[in-house]
Enzyme design. Structure first.
Site, PDB file in Angstrom:
ATOM      1  N   ASP A 158      63.490  43.165  82.258  1.00  0.00           N
ATOM      2  CA  ASP A 158      63.962  43.486  80.911  1.00  0.00           C
ATOM      3  C   ASP A 158      64.999  44.598  81.029  1.00  0.00           C
ATOM      4  O   ASP A 158      65.126  45.247  82.072  1.00  0.00           O
ATOM      5  CB  ASP A 158      62.802  43.923  80.001  1.00  0.00           C
ATOM      6  CG  ASP A 158      62.076  45.158  80.513  1.00  0.00           C
ATOM      7  OD1 ASP A 158      61.843  45.244  81.746  1.00  0.00           O
ATOM      8  OD2 ASP A 158      61.752  46.048  79.713  1.00  0.00           O
ATOM      9  N   ASP A 178      69.525  48.465  86.711  1.00  0.00           N
ATOM     10  CA  ASP A 178      68.225  48.768  86.105  1.00  0.00           C
ATOM     11  C   ASP A 178      67.708  47.557  85.340  1.00  0.00           C
ATOM     12  O   ASP A 178      67.888  47.437  84.163  1.00  0.00           O
ATOM     13  CB  ASP A 178      68.364  49.985  85.182  1.00  0.00           C
ATOM     14  CG  ASP A 178      67.062  50.394  84.531  1.00  0.00           C
ATOM     15  OD1 ASP A 178      65.992  49.951  84.979  1.00  0.00           O
ATOM     16  OD2 ASP A 178      67.116  51.147  83.546  1.00  0.00           O
ATOM     17  N   GLU A 191      59.208  46.932  80.908  1.00  0.00           N
ATOM     18  CA  GLU A 191      59.263  48.276  81.480  1.00  0.00           C
ATOM     19  C   GLU A 191      59.957  49.252  80.553  1.00  0.00           C
ATOM     20  O   GLU A 191      59.525  50.397  80.402  1.00  0.00           O
ATOM     21  CB  GLU A 191      59.990  48.230  82.832  1.00  0.00           C
ATOM     22  CG  GLU A 191      59.806  49.503  83.684  1.00  0.00           C
ATOM     23  CD  GLU A 191      60.766  50.628  83.347  1.00  0.00           C
ATOM     24  OE1 GLU A 191      60.459  51.788  83.681  1.00  0.00           O
ATOM     25  OE2 GLU A 191      61.816  50.371  82.719  1.00  0.00           O
ATOM     26  N   GLU A 192      61.022  48.789  79.908  1.00  0.00           N
ATOM     27  CA  GLU A 192      61.838  49.711  79.102  1.00  0.00           C
ATOM     28  C   GLU A 192      61.108  50.189  77.848  1.00  0.00           C
ATOM     29  O   GLU A 192      61.566  51.128  77.201  1.00  0.00           O
ATOM     30  CB  GLU A 192      63.172  49.048  78.721  1.00  0.00           C
ATOM     31  CG  GLU A 192      64.064  48.673  79.897  1.00  0.00           C
ATOM     32  CD  GLU A 192      64.570  49.871  80.700  1.00  0.00           C
ATOM     33  OE1 GLU A 192      64.283  51.022  80.315  1.00  0.00           O
ATOM     34  OE2 GLU A 192      65.229  49.650  81.729  1.00  0.00           O
ATOM     35  N   HIS A 233      61.283  45.034  87.384  1.00  0.00           N
ATOM     36  CA  HIS A 233      61.279  44.525  86.004  1.00  0.00           C
ATOM     37  C   HIS A 233      62.604  43.858  85.687  1.00  0.00           C
ATOM     38  O   HIS A 233      63.649  44.227  86.235  1.00  0.00           O
ATOM     39  CB  HIS A 233      60.958  45.631  84.999  1.00  0.00           C
ATOM     40  CG  HIS A 233      62.020  46.679  84.854  1.00  0.00           C
ATOM     41  ND1 HIS A 233      63.055  46.562  83.955  1.00  0.00           N
ATOM     42  CD2 HIS A 233      62.205  47.866  85.494  1.00  0.00           C
ATOM     43  CE1 HIS A 233      63.823  47.631  84.032  1.00  0.00           C
ATOM     44  NE2 HIS A 233      63.347  48.453  84.962  1.00  0.00           N
ATOM     45  N   HIS A 242      70.897  52.752  81.408  1.00  0.00           N
ATOM     46  CA  HIS A 242      70.641  53.052  79.980  1.00  0.00           C
ATOM     47  C   HIS A 242      71.915  53.444  79.235  1.00  0.00           C
ATOM     48  O   HIS A 242      71.862  53.724  78.043  1.00  0.00           O
ATOM     49  CB  HIS A 242      69.602  54.174  79.769  1.00  0.00           C
ATOM     50  CG  HIS A 242      68.218  53.777  80.146  1.00  0.00           C
ATOM     51  ND1 HIS A 242      67.109  54.217  79.467  1.00  0.00           N
ATOM     52  CD2 HIS A 242      67.749  52.984  81.137  1.00  0.00           C
ATOM     53  CE1 HIS A 242      66.024  53.719  80.037  1.00  0.00           C
ATOM     54  NE2 HIS A 242      66.394  52.967  81.057  1.00  0.00           N
ATOM     55  N   ASP A 301      63.363  51.177  91.344  1.00  0.00           N
ATOM     56  CA  ASP A 301      63.767  51.156  89.935  1.00  0.00           C
ATOM     57  C   ASP A 301      64.373  52.497  89.546  1.00  0.00           C
ATOM     58  O   ASP A 301      64.102  53.036  88.484  1.00  0.00           O
ATOM     59  CB  ASP A 301      62.548  50.831  89.059  1.00  0.00           C
ATOM     60  CG  ASP A 301      62.942  50.645  87.597  1.00  0.00           C
ATOM     61  OD1 ASP A 301      64.121  50.368  87.335  1.00  0.00           O
ATOM     62  OD2 ASP A 301      62.065  50.798  86.728  1.00  0.00           O
TER      63      ASP A 301
END
Lengths: 519, 519
Positions: free
Chosen positions: B147, B178, B212-213, B145, B490, B241
């Site tokens: 995003d 990520d 995805e997030e 991903h 994150h 991921d």
């Protein structure tokens, strides 16, 4: 006043109540449609004296509204120290206006302040101003503030908070009622006497500050320092920084104090992904929720041991004051948009707001607060709440008890995190003597302008300088509000009605006159 | 590998543990200073085959880092739907890159989504891509991903999160690990085969998404729809991921699921001044604090009745897997910056993170969250928390129990406010079969590049598509991380090391080869 006497003679309180409301509504309608008739008072001699003043105010109301628009446009939000440049800008505009009117202005330095972060910042100055002095007259000192609460469209405003917008007779904008509108109304009352070349019957002094919304940093110290100079010849201090309780004009004889608490829980080095660390870390956020959850129960009762011990008992005389407030519980529910209050009766709600302590949790800094989703374990969170003090609570004592309570609850959490509780403001509650000449003059002036007796009310919010002025200077202090009960100060869509703003200006002009008669 | 055998023969586990660490450290140092030597594997024939690939990757590492810099610069934060334009921009950049490499790209429409506000929005598409197909080869489908999570300097980043910045061998930037870095590493692995004109031993397909997030909206439905077309000839699905658990490379055989909850308490019409209404109103914020406070205790135990009933019991075989993880409790405390975890042992912490459920409270929307003070009673507040699911928890069942619990607690508050609990995501946990060929090939590829056996780990965070792909397509799914254990996905200062990024690219190139040998 003939109709009112007739009703009283009738002796039917229900009928009396209905009739009183009709009379008030009739007056309000009358004043809205033709406010120049507001000088039809029964006070001897006042009508002739005040009529030209009121006429000038009516004739210049658009100019007064325009000036408020210019002031509201300044985003003088004192809650964020990075915006203090705008606070200084509005203070300068205020000073320039006073000087244009012939007043002298001093920018009094009030030193520095340490922020919760530890940073020390220079405070904006306080304006000390006065108009030409006549030793034969008594001196009235007017207090006001030109800083405002934060406001953003995203909070739910329907108009730009910093562009004063008139809709159906209401002037919407941050600071419109709290407190730029009333400050301008005082200046316009002085301007009115000057414009029609009528001598102002009092000597006028002004204290205008820019940090009221964060606790008037430095003002108390300034008051102490200038007690023998600026305040030496002051006889009365008047404050118009609150609103009526109902649709009826009011005089305010008490305010609650307040302390603002920061509960900081500091944990891991960084914000973490809740997937990666969730379940293994005692999260600062769950510690904080437990701490905040220990503060009050669902009935609004404060659970911090001992905090309410010193609340003054209710006397029969005090209780009786609540009978005369034309507060309509159903209407207030509708205004607030709540199904029910925490109390069932009008008196219960008023006492909860005016003479009993309260605790409100305002928010959390450092956690995820935006729209959408974020799976974060915040490393450091700061809960913010405040307690409203009433006589005879002592803010330092309350702060000690709150800190001890939070430390005790935190110890039960066996947390690896660090707790730091700090408090700001610490403003004492205030209660005045209702027999003071200011209250007599205030009642007369209200009758002159609005044709009704004012309600004698207290104010749930904190105007710390009322208590500070009374305690430090020993002078008489009164609060003379002109804002409407539904003005929404600190809220979205704060407003003052054109009616209250303009009639409030008349009230201040009449008040100068009535107070001078009592000397 | 001779040294390792000697240690095993010695039989002293403490000595073995120390020696293993020294060997790992030695390898890491070796690879940092001269990563071209990483092909010194014992796997027969692999070294000669892989050496030119690894050389190309080493020679082009600056170009690969530059491309990551370009991708990180796109603020493709999917958590805020108003930024989905940037998500589409990075998807376009990805598509262009694949097309430049000779791949074919389809932008698959995945329909619309209803936001918690009720608004319906069009979703960004999902990229379905493939390179030229040889029917004799097996087909590997790579998922990634592009995003990212939100990121702002004010959150505490020390570098601009959207300007990839290299400091001491680490590449700092939102999305670095990520998941933009790993997605690019896959593309660079393919590019490497093409550049040195070596035939890729597998057919390669790609699924790249931009949501995805926030829970991969639409991807599950797309997978179902394309089960008989795009997925029909896929043999293996691989996902990179996540990150290693320690300094040792890892293969991941399980992930936790998650559900994200919104607890909205809606009260008065407007935000109110706590001075004016404090004490008379049952505040949405205190209701919310009581609700959030009922979710878990200070030991991290979830208090929602029945939620943990279905957690799979720990078998002896599963327990043994934890013995081989080179996880150092003291070091992890230091990395996390916590005095202690909720568990006392290495195994306890790992199980809490990987195979037990957790609940994290992320924040509150609608309350005062900025620096400074604001004496507001927020009219509407939304608490946000999430639960990580593990086998055999069922997300819809968990959601029902959470909602029932919150409603029950709310009923005890006798509140005039309105409660609305909604949930998003609802991703199931995932566990793979360790005997699958992908895990064999993965272990071999790790040995080729890093010279050590990978740790077999689980992932505490949620990659819902692992479970979805396995359940919907019936294909083998593996997670093959290349990010370091301290990458801070994150979090503030998210990074991937240049070492992991470049060696990870080699790992992917080697993996294509090793997997092809097992067909």
């Amino acid at each position: 006043m003939a109709v009112l006497s007739l009703c009283l003679a009738h002796g039917n309180t229900f009928f009396f109540s209905i009739m009183t409301k009709l009379i008030v509504v009739a007056f309000l309608l009358l004043h809205t449609s033709d406010s120049s008739s507001s000088s039809s008072s029964s006070a001897p001699g006042a009508a002739g004296m005040l009529e030209p003043l009121f006429q000038y105010i009516d004739d210049h109301q658009n100019q007064f509204v325009q000036r408020l628009k210019e002031w509201v446009a300044v985003q003088s939000d004192s809650g964020d120290h990075t915006k203090w440049g705008e606070v200084e800008r509005i203070l300068n505009m205020t000073a320039v206006r006073i000087q244009e009117m012939g007043g002298t202005v001093e920018f009094a330095d009030v030193g520095t302040h340490q922020l919760p972060s530890g940073e020390t910042v220079l405070l904006p100055p306080v304006i000390l101003a006065e108009f030409e002095k006549d030793p034969k007259k008594a001196t009235l000192c007017i207090y006001g503030h030109v800083d405002v609460q934060p406001a953003k469209m995203e909070d739910g405003w329907t108009t730009d908070p910093f562009n004063l917008t008139e809709i159906k007779g209401n002037l919407y904008g941050r600071g419109a009622t709290d407190n730029k509108g009333p400050v301008l109304a005082w200046l316009h009352a002085v301007e009115t006497y000057q414009a029609i070349e009528k001598e102002i019957p009092m000597n006028i002094k002004l204290i205008i500050e820019g940090l009221e919304e964060v606790g008037s940093y430095g003002l108390l110290e300034l008051t102490r320092k200038r007690n023998d100079s600026f305040f030496a010849d002051v006889d009365f201090i008047v404050i118009s920084d609150n609103v009526w309780a109902t649709r009826t004009p009011a005089l305010t004889y008490g305010t609650r104090g307040s302390s603002y608490f920061f509960v900081e829980v500091d944990g891991p080095k960084l914000d973490f992904h809740s997937g990666v660390y969730g379940g293994s870390i005692q999260e600062p956020m769950s510690d904080l929720i437990a701490l905040l959850g220990s503060l009050l129960d669902h009935t609004g009762k404060i659970l911090v041991p001992g905090v309410t011990d010193d609340v003054a008992p209710l006397t029969e005389d005090e209780r009786k004051l609540y009978d005369n407030i034309s507060f309509d519980l159903e209407e207030m529910k509708s205004v607030a948009g709540v199904k029910h209050f925490l109390q069932d009766t009008k008196e219960g709600v008023l006492m909860a707001r005016w003479r009993n302590p309260s605790l409100s949790i305002h928010g959390i800094q450092g956690a995820f607060s935006e729209p959408g989703t974020k799976t974060v374990i915040p490393k450091q969170v700061t809960g913010k709440f405040s307690i409203r003090h009433v006589p005879n609570m002592d803010p330092p004592d309350v702060e000690r008890k709150v800190k001890a309570h939070l430390q005790q609850v935190f110890s039960t959490l066996k947390s690896p995190n660090r707790l730091r509780v700090t408090a700001t403001v610490g403003a004492k509650p205030w209660v005045a003597n209702l027999k003071d000449p200011q209250y007599v003059a205030g009642q007369r002036a209200v009758r002159e302008v609005f044709g009704v007796d004012p309600e004698l009310i207290r104010e749930g919010s904190t105007i710390p300088i009322a208590q500070n002025f009374q305690e430090e200077t020993g002078k008489s202090v009164m609060m003379l509000p002109i804002g409407g009960h539904d003005d929404g100060e600190h809220s979205q869509n704060e407003k003052i009605s054109r009616y209250n703003y303009i009639e409030g200006t008349k009230l201040f002009a009449a008040y100068f006159y009535e107070l001078s008669l009592l000397q």
